[in-house]
Design an enzyme around this catalytic site. Structure first.
Site, mmCIF file in Angstrom:
data_model
loop_
_atom_site.group_PDB
_atom_site.id
_atom_site.type_symbol
_atom_site.label_atom_id
_atom_site.label_comp_id
_atom_site.label_asym_id
_atom_site.label_seq_id
_atom_site.Cartn_x
_atom_site.Cartn_y
_atom_site.Cartn_z
ATOM 1 N N GLY A 1 2.845 -1.085 4.245
ATOM 2 C CA GLY A 1 2.826 0.331 3.904
ATOM 3 C C GLY A 1 4.220 0.833 3.567
ATOM 4 N N GLY A 2 4.851 1.509 4.527
ATOM 5 C CA GLY A 2 6.141 2.169 4.283
ATOM 6 C C GLY A 2 7.183 1.290 3.613
ATOM 7 N N ASN B 1 0.867 -1.185 0.000
ATOM 8 C CA ASN B 1 0.000 0.000 0.000
ATOM 9 C C ASN B 1 0.901 1.231 0.000
ATOM 10 O OD1 ASN B 1 -1.792 2.055 0.533
ATOM 11 N ND2 ASN B 1 -2.247 1.407 2.625
ATOM 12 N N GLU C 1 -5.028 -5.163 10.851
ATOM 13 C CA GLU C 1 -4.046 -4.089 10.992
ATOM 14 C C GLU C 1 -4.311 -3.323 12.281
ATOM 15 O OE1 GLU C 1 -2.229 -2.930 6.987
ATOM 16 O OE2 GLU C 1 -3.994 -1.694 7.269
ATOM 17 N N HIS D 1 -9.488 0.720 5.228
ATOM 18 C CA HIS D 1 -8.192 0.993 5.862
ATOM 19 C C HIS D 1 -8.414 1.974 7.021
ATOM 20 C CE1 HIS D 1 -4.120 2.436 6.480
ATOM 21 N NE2 HIS D 1 -3.702 1.366 5.841
ATOM 22 N N GLU E 1 -6.808 4.458 7.989
ATOM 23 C CA GLU E 1 -6.653 5.889 7.658
ATOM 24 C C GLU E 1 -7.928 6.430 7.021
ATOM 25 O OE1 GLU E 1 -2.934 5.599 5.509
ATOM 26 O OE2 GLU E 1 -1.932 5.106 7.391
ATOM 27 N N LYS F 1 0.098 4.231 -0.181
ATOM 28 C CA LYS F 1 -0.570 5.416 0.389
ATOM 29 C C LYS F 1 -0.361 6.592 -0.575
ATOM 30 C CE LYS F 1 0.260 3.464 4.882
ATOM 31 N NZ LYS F 1 0.094 3.626 6.307
ATOM 32 N N SER G 1 3.618 -1.940 10.326
ATOM 33 C CA SER G 1 5.075 -1.835 10.469
ATOM 34 C C SER G 1 5.803 -3.145 10.189
ATOM 35 C CB SER G 1 5.447 -1.283 11.856
ATOM 36 O OG SER G 1 4.918 0.019 12.022
ATOM 37 N N GLY H 1 2.434 2.444 10.622
ATOM 38 C CA GLY H 1 3.321 3.573 10.405
ATOM 39 C C GLY H 1 4.007 4.066 11.667
#
Ligand code: PEP
Length: 249
Positions: free
Chosen positions: A232-233, A10, A166, A94, A96, A12, A211, A172
């Protein structure tokens, strides 16, 4: 029951065309066997990434979709549009979206149904906040989020869907659920589905997200009810993401 692991990246609201080219080239060369891999870039990069991944066996996904069909909904993107640009997956619910854009269970259900009707595979995200975990409400919260969809769509809808656990406090933040914490929640989610249909529960892929990095992925993915990850990241760095995919395969 063997389930093919899935690792979905993802991005983002990150990335440029240069990243599309770099990640597509690296993944074409480096994708390990025995794992499905999907990349979910921001909407404008779907066509370029779709072209760059053509014939590679890597899948394309979107991060969101409209809860309506085509029409007068300024700024929205429909499931059919995503399909036309080669998406197989779409992330729904999600945290967010839930926290920053106020999406509630009803909207998540509508998006899940729209995705399924159009032929996309939703990746349905559920997860608890830190306050909810500390209040020992984790199982109750994630099962409620899941059951909102199951009640509306029927348990059969999970046949072509993926679930992602999640924990909000891990997204994150650099904090990760321990493999044991994650496994306990995954097992609880699978048991809740099994109460409705044991075969579907046995086939359902449940991803862990929060993470995940190259150095913590393997023990998470080794858990019996963890079938890959939503990343993600770490999905923005080719080497790191490939190492995570390898840990799942
Ligand atoms: C996510 O946004 O789905 C996610 C898991 O992010 P990160 O890996 O950066 O925690």
């Amino acid at each position: 029951m063997t389930r093919t692991p899935l690792v979905a990246g993802n991005w983002k609201m990150n990335g440029r065309l240069a990243l599309v080219r770099e990640l597509a080239a690296a993944l074409r060369d480096g994708k390990p066997e025995g794992v499905e891999v999907a990349l979910c870039p921001p909407y404008p990069y779907l066509p370029a990434l779709g072209e760059a991944l053509a014939g590679s066996g890597l899948d394309l996904g979107a991060q969101n979709l409209a809860d309506h069909g085509d029409g007068a909904f300024t700024g929205e993107v429909s499931a059919e549009m995503l399909l036309e640009f080669g998406c197989r997956f779409v992330i729904v619910g999600h945290s967010e979206r839930r926290q920053l854009y106020g999406e509630d269970d009803d909207q998540v259900v509508s998006k899940f149904l729209r995705a399924r009707e159009a032929g996309l595979t939703p990746i349905l995200c559920v997860g608890e906040t830190l306050r909810q975990r500390e209040a020992e409400e984790t199982d109750q919260v994630v099962v409620r989020q899941l059951m909102a969809v199951v009640e509306a769509a029927g348990v059969e809808a999970l046949e072509r869907a993926v679930l992602a656990y999640e924990p909000v406090w891990a997204i994150g933040t650099g904090l990760t659920a321990t493999p044991e914490q994650a496994q306990a929640v995954h097992a609880g989610l699978r048991a809740a589905v099994a109460d409705r249909d044991a075969d579907i529960a046995g086939r359902l892929r449940i991803l862990y997200g929060g993470s995940v990095k190259a150095d913590n992925a393997a023990p998470l993915f080794a858990q019996p009810d963890i079938d890959g990850g939503l990343i993600g990241g770490a999905s923005l760095k080719a080497e790191e993401f490939i190492a995570i995919c390898r840990a799942a395969g």
